[in-house]
Design an enzyme around this catalytic site. Sequence first.
Site, PDB file in Angstrom:
ATOM      1  N   ASN A  97      37.895  53.712  51.972  1.00 19.90           N
ATOM      2  CA  ASN A  97      39.265  54.121  52.297  1.00 19.90           C
ATOM      3  C   ASN A  97      39.305  55.414  53.111  1.00 19.90           C
ATOM      4  O   ASN A  97      40.379  55.971  53.335  1.00 19.90           O
ATOM      5  CB  ASN A  97      40.086  54.306  51.016  1.00 19.90           C
ATOM      6  CG  ASN A  97      40.339  52.992  50.299  1.00 19.90           C
ATOM      7  OD1 ASN A  97      40.442  51.945  50.922  1.00 19.90           O
ATOM      8  ND2 ASN A  97      40.433  53.056  48.981  1.00 19.90           N
ATOM      9  N   HIS A 113      51.190  49.145  43.290  1.00 20.78           N
ATOM     10  CA  HIS A 113      49.944  49.536  42.630  1.00 20.78           C
ATOM     11  C   HIS A 113      50.104  49.597  41.118  1.00 20.78           C
ATOM     12  O   HIS A 113      51.191  49.832  40.591  1.00 20.78           O
ATOM     13  CB  HIS A 113      49.515  50.909  43.168  1.00 20.78           C
ATOM     14  CG  HIS A 113      48.147  51.316  42.770  1.00 20.78           C
ATOM     15  ND1 HIS A 113      47.893  52.086  41.661  1.00 20.78           N
ATOM     16  CD2 HIS A 113      46.934  51.040  43.332  1.00 20.78           C
ATOM     17  CE1 HIS A 113      46.587  52.301  41.566  1.00 20.78           C
ATOM     18  NE2 HIS A 113      45.986  51.677  42.561  1.00 20.78           N
ATOM     19  N   GLU A 141      55.413  50.799  47.929  1.00 19.54           N
ATOM     20  CA  GLU A 141      54.329  51.442  48.666  1.00 19.54           C
ATOM     21  C   GLU A 141      54.699  51.452  50.147  1.00 19.54           C
ATOM     22  O   GLU A 141      55.470  50.606  50.611  1.00 19.54           O
ATOM     23  CB  GLU A 141      53.014  50.692  48.462  1.00 19.54           C
ATOM     24  CG  GLU A 141      52.522  50.700  47.025  1.00 19.54           C
ATOM     25  CD  GLU A 141      51.165  50.058  46.869  1.00 19.54           C
ATOM     26  OE1 GLU A 141      50.258  50.369  47.680  1.00 19.54           O
ATOM     27  OE2 GLU A 141      50.992  49.252  45.937  1.00 19.54           O
ATOM     28  N   SER A 199      48.145  48.176  49.265  1.00 22.56           N
ATOM     29  CA  SER A 199      46.705  48.415  49.200  1.00 22.56           C
ATOM     30  C   SER A 199      45.854  47.161  49.256  1.00 22.56           C
ATOM     31  O   SER A 199      44.694  47.229  49.664  1.00 22.56           O
ATOM     32  CB  SER A 199      46.370  49.194  47.925  1.00 22.56           C
ATOM     33  OG  SER A 199      46.775  48.477  46.775  1.00 22.56           O
ATOM     34  N   ASP A 238      55.261  55.474  47.524  1.00 21.79           N
ATOM     35  CA  ASP A 238      53.852  55.831  47.374  1.00 21.79           C
ATOM     36  C   ASP A 238      53.165  55.494  48.691  1.00 21.79           C
ATOM     37  O   ASP A 238      53.046  54.317  49.051  1.00 21.79           O
ATOM     38  CB  ASP A 238      53.237  55.030  46.212  1.00 21.79           C
ATOM     39  CG  ASP A 238      51.712  55.112  46.190  1.00 21.79           C
ATOM     40  OD1 ASP A 238      51.147  56.032  46.804  1.00 21.79           O
ATOM     41  OD2 ASP A 238      51.093  54.237  45.547  1.00 21.79           O
ATOM     42  N   HIS A 296      48.097  54.732  51.389  1.00 21.37           N
ATOM     43  CA  HIS A 296      47.314  54.133  52.472  1.00 21.37           C
ATOM     44  C   HIS A 296      47.968  54.278  53.840  1.00 21.37           C
ATOM     45  O   HIS A 296      47.377  53.882  54.843  1.00 21.37           O
ATOM     46  CB  HIS A 296      47.056  52.659  52.153  1.00 21.37           C
ATOM     47  CG  HIS A 296      46.201  52.462  50.954  1.00 21.37           C
ATOM     48  ND1 HIS A 296      44.833  52.469  50.995  1.00 21.37           N
ATOM     49  CD2 HIS A 296      46.544  52.276  49.647  1.00 21.37           C
ATOM     50  CE1 HIS A 296      44.353  52.284  49.769  1.00 21.37           C
ATOM     51  NE2 HIS A 296      45.367  52.170  48.936  1.00 21.37           N
ATOM     52  N   LYS A 343      42.138  59.016  50.101  1.00 17.49           N
ATOM     53  CA  LYS A 343      41.948  58.005  51.142  1.00 17.49           C
ATOM     54  C   LYS A 343      41.667  58.701  52.478  1.00 17.49           C
ATOM     55  O   LYS A 343      40.614  59.279  52.661  1.00 17.49           O
ATOM     56  CB  LYS A 343      43.175  57.099  51.230  1.00 17.49           C
ATOM     57  CG  LYS A 343      43.187  55.965  50.211  1.00 17.49           C
ATOM     58  CD  LYS A 343      43.476  56.403  48.807  1.00 17.49           C
ATOM     59  CE  LYS A 343      43.568  55.239  47.847  1.00 17.49           C
ATOM     60  NZ  LYS A 343      43.801  55.692  46.455  1.00 17.49           N
TER      61      LYS A 343
END
Length: 373
Positions: free
Chosen positions: A46, A127, A169, A173, A198, A201, A227
């Site tokens: 990541n 997540h 998110e 992910s 969130d 990523h 990440k």
Amino acid sequence: MAFEYIDNVLEGAKEQHLLRQRVVVDDICARTLAVEGRRYLNFASNDYLALGDRPLPPLKGRSGGHSSPLVTGYSREQAELEQRFCALYGFESALLFASGFSANASVLKALFAQAREGLIVQDKLNHASLVDGGLAANAQMQRFNHNNMAHLDARLGKSKAHHKLVVSEGVFSMDGDCAPLEQLRSQCEKHRAWLMLDDAHGFGVLGGGKGSAAVLKPDILVLTFGKALAANGAIVLASNKVIDLLLQSNRDYTYSTALSALQCEVIDERLTQLLAADAERQHLSALIDYFKSQCAAAHLALMPSDTPIQPLIVGDSESALVMQNQLREKGIWLSAIRPPTVAHNTARLRITLTAAHTEQDIDTLVSALEQCR
């Protein structure tokens, strides 16, 4: 005998090809890793911008966190780092956490600790940290179908809850796709709900490095440092009153040792590198396009994603593990992602690209995937 069920649980996981085991990694960078004396091309990292490969300048901070931030653990380095993130994203206040999981789960629990008639509505692909936090919160939790705004609208519209929070998110992910941010904001405005995002990523990769929040500023933003930032920890950004509330009722923050001054110094330096990494982001974007075009030519059906996360659905867990092991024999390291991390019959190879990879690396990967399917 007590806990006799453990043997059955482990045997059942093994029979279903779901048993999880750790692998000792001897050396790792964004492009390669070494296990038991053999070096592999690494497509499981990541560290999207390969910042973890860069040296850091001499650091002066202390290595210990000393105590909780509410005792003597709140250092000048923490305060300045929080202020830097607030200035960058336009928030009033922030809290640093030891991990993204802790930040996500604890914020949801603390936000609703003293609320009545609360509702948390989460994307179905959120997540595990967000799901766990929602289940433990003093609020009703519902899920809406992935990125389905009509379903979200129905969930919010049917609820009589006074306090509504939508949680998503920025970049998912396991699928690598992005949330429809403007539509999320419209739904929140329509139903007088708050939005929590969130962006683990998206941070570092999208929006010139600022991530999804470069497009939309949510009510609560969580950024993780493990990440693209190539460090450890996380930060929660919100209004003064929300952060003040978290200081009263967030048990993870209250009863955890604070991030050390040394770690804050690392994060601050990596943030400087991240914001200046335009060449790396441009190279990474070009690699993503190249990988997708090569996979299309090879008739490899990737999931729709324009981010470094490029999943290839295999189906059953056994087949995913077989492909993972075949790829390792060919010098390719990536992970077979299986239930319960992903839905039943959607086991996949989660391929992640970084700015350290080359087109030749992509060609090697695609050739290996063709031979293993």
